[in-house]
Scaffold this motif. Structure first.
Motif, PDB file in Angstrom:
ATOM      1  N   LEU A  19       0.749  -1.195   0.212  1.00 27.83           N
ATOM      2  CA  LEU A  19      -0.183  -0.013  -0.025  1.00 27.83           C
ATOM      3  C   LEU A  19       0.894   1.184   0.038  1.00 27.83           C
ATOM      4  N   ALA A  20       1.768   1.159   0.781  1.00 28.52           N
ATOM      5  CA  ALA A  20       2.816   2.413   0.820  1.00 28.52           C
ATOM      6  C   ALA A  20       3.621   2.614  -0.440  1.00 28.52           C
ATOM      7  N   VAL A  21       3.991   1.538  -1.047  1.00 27.12           N
ATOM      8  CA  VAL A  21       4.731   1.826  -1.994  1.00 27.12           C
ATOM      9  C   VAL A  21       4.158   2.186  -3.274  1.00 27.12           C
ATOM     10  N   GLU A  22       3.042   1.648  -3.329  1.00 24.00           N
ATOM     11  CA  GLU A  22       2.072   1.717  -4.572  1.00 24.00           C
ATOM     12  C   GLU A  22       1.583   3.068  -4.533  1.00 24.00           C
ATOM     13  N   ARG A  23       1.180   3.755  -3.384  1.00 18.96           N
ATOM     14  CA  ARG A  23       0.544   5.140  -3.212  1.00 18.96           C
ATOM     15  C   ARG A  23       1.801   6.146  -3.643  1.00 18.96           C
ATOM     16  N   THR A  24       2.945   5.885  -3.426  1.00 19.01           N
ATOM     17  CA  THR A  24       4.150   6.871  -3.698  1.00 19.01           C
ATOM     18  C   THR A  24       4.479   6.691  -5.150  1.00 19.01           C
ATOM     19  N   GLY A  26       2.658   5.449  -7.640  1.00 18.11           N
ATOM     20  CA  GLY A  26       1.717   5.651  -8.399  1.00 18.11           C
ATOM     21  C   GLY A  26       1.580   7.097  -8.585  1.00 18.11           C
ATOM     22  N   THR A  27       1.720   8.068  -7.738  1.00 18.02           N
ATOM     23  CA  THR A  27       1.700   9.393  -7.646  1.00 18.02           C
ATOM     24  C   THR A  27       2.746   9.860  -8.582  1.00 18.02           C
ATOM     25  N   SER A  28       3.928   9.434  -8.112  1.00 15.33           N
ATOM     26  CA  SER A  28       4.970   9.908  -9.055  1.00 15.33           C
ATOM     27  C   SER A  28       4.788   9.495 -10.379  1.00 15.33           C
ATOM     28  N   GLU A  29       4.378   8.361 -10.741  1.00 13.10           N
ATOM     29  CA  GLU A  29       4.035   8.105 -12.317  1.00 13.10           C
ATOM     30  C   GLU A  29       3.131   9.125 -12.787  1.00 13.10           C
TER      31      GLU A  29
END
Length: 463
Positions: A19-24, A26-29
């Protein structure tokens, strides 16, 4: 844990991590997509950035000598380190000469690569990480999990718990602003009273002898200017010929890393404080580190030396976004880490799996601002691992059996049809277990094959 598989299992079993990795990531992407779309002629700029780096790498000796001469002319002292141990020893010697008991350190992946945090600790020198995310990592006694967002694997609740445990005057309300203020109270006095400031360098400008630092918090400036001594550790590949080249690279770096047109704090330093300067360190030392880079240049990995450490490849990597950065085991995670770790540490049974973790979808090269052919370089490590006999016996025998069947088309097609039929019979919509494929089904369900197989569709003319 030394085995890649063990680290991956641990990561996949942690739902909070994903959850933590995907959130950051994904936002960067999403931010990068918008930034690139708004940058006219981005592909031409990308080609120019790659050409700048290739030119410097091809003429590395010339630009290193030019940078050294101009840095010395500005009042800096230049030191050369062939290995990580040599680099750490130079830094420790400089700290001892300054009588340092504490150092303020601005985030530097090269510092992590050479093991500088451990070297300072072993020497009894207090290390103050001034980057907020690095401060979090230091409190947690962990390694960075991303080269731009070192604490991306941490949730807000986990950070809050760390601050309450370690800060003398922690936040009283659970907001991001309050937590940031808690870190500011804890760090500011320590930063301003440090004896030595240590930074990395995003770029080294050959024709002026300047270094360039890029941060989002201004912590590099507070780490560099107040202390009596400023020590820079930088890889020899960080060179660019001139200021216009540096500005071009900065435009590529910021958009690829954070989706911004320019990073909030971009500073250039040339030598120590002069008589007319209002502030600044009395000494400036630049430690130029090889640590395997010359070998990369000579052994077919020169294109990897283009890397400007933006992190775009890992933000878009389907593997990284499932397992996070710590699963890679080295200083550099993601696709770039899968290439760099064997180059720096040597190809071994412990890290041969890094190249095999890649799906070869090519997204990492597609988003790289300097067009590094990462999939090609990863295939090179796979081939080298095979040639050196590092592949497990099961892998060798399995590929041998597959090759034997693939050379017999009728048998191969029969085997494919039987496998597809068996998979349809084994599941109702999804497959939760498959013989010989536990690694795929342990943490995910696979859809049951629909319709005919690829070979049948290809023969029928579907393209």
């Amino acid at each position: 844990m030394s085995r890649f598989d063990d680290r991956v299992d641990l990561a996949l079993a942690d739902p909070i991590l994903k959850l933590a990795v995907e959130r950051t990531a994904g936002t960067s992407e999403a931010k990068r997509r918008v930034a690139v779309a708004g940058f006219e002629h981005f592909q031409a700029a990308r080609a120019r950035a790659a050409a700048i780096k290739d030119h410097v790498i091809a003429n590395l000796g010339h630009y290193l000598e030019t940078f050294e001469a101009n840095a010395i002319a500005s009042g800096a002292q230049v030191h050369w380190a062939r290995t990580a141990d040599e680099a750490c020893e130079i830094v420790l010697t400089l700290c001892r000469a300054a009588g340092a008991t504490s150092v303020a350190r601005s985030k530097s992946m090269l510092g992590e690569e050479i093991g500088l945090p451990h070297a300072l600790a072993d020497a009894g020198i207090e290390r103050i990480e001034t980057d907020l995310a690095e401060h979090i990592i230091q409190l947690a006694n962990e390694r960075p999990s991303h080269i731009v967002w070192p604490a991306m694997h941490k949730t807000r609740d986990q950070v809050s718990a760390l601050f309450h445990q370690h800060h003398a005057d922690p936040h009283q309300v659970e907001t991001i602003a309050a937590m940031a203020e808690s870190a500011r109270r804890h760090l500011r006095t320590r930063m301003l009273s440090a004896d030595v400031g240590i930074s990395g360098a995003n770029f080294l400008i050959a024709d002026t002898g300047q270094i360039c630092t890029v941060t989002n918090e201004g912590n590099a400036e507070l780490s560099i200017v107040p202390p009596r001594v400023h020590i820079v550790t930088a890889g020899i590949e960080k060179l660019v010929p001139s200021m216009p080249h540096a500005i071009h690279m900065l435009r590529m770096l910021a958009r690829s890393a954070t989706g911004a047109a320019l990073t909030q704090y971009t500073s250039f330093y040339a030598g120590p404080k002069r008589a007319a300067d209002a502030d600044g360190p009395r000494e400036m030392h630049i430690v130029l580190v090889d640590n395997g880079r010359s070998a990369m240049r000579a052994n077919g990995l020169a294109e990897m030396l283009r890397c400007i450490r933006c992190g775009a490849c890992m933000n878009h990597c389907v593997v990284f976004r499932q397992v996070g950065g710590h699963a890679y085991g080295g200083t550099y995670p993601g696709p770039m880490g899968a290439v760099l770790t064997p180059a720096i540490d040597g190809l071994s049974a412990a890290n041969r799996d890094l190249a095999h973790a890649c799906t070869m979808n090519g997204k990492c090269r597609e988003v790289c601002p300097v067009d590094i052919p990462l999939p090609t370089l990863l295939r090179g490590w796979r081939e080298k691992s095979w040639r050196e006999g590092l592949e497990p016996a099961a892998m060798r025998h399995g590929l041998g059996l597959w090759a034997w069947a693939a050379q017999r088309p009728r048998l191969y097609r029969l085997g494919v049809r039987m496998a597809v039929t068996a998979m349809r019979l084994a599941g109702q919509g999804w497959l939760r277990s498959l013989p010989l494929a536990r690694g795929w089904t342990r943490y995910r369900d696979l859809p049951v094959p629909q319709g005919s197989n690829f070979l049948d569709r290809y023969r029928a003319g579907e393209r």
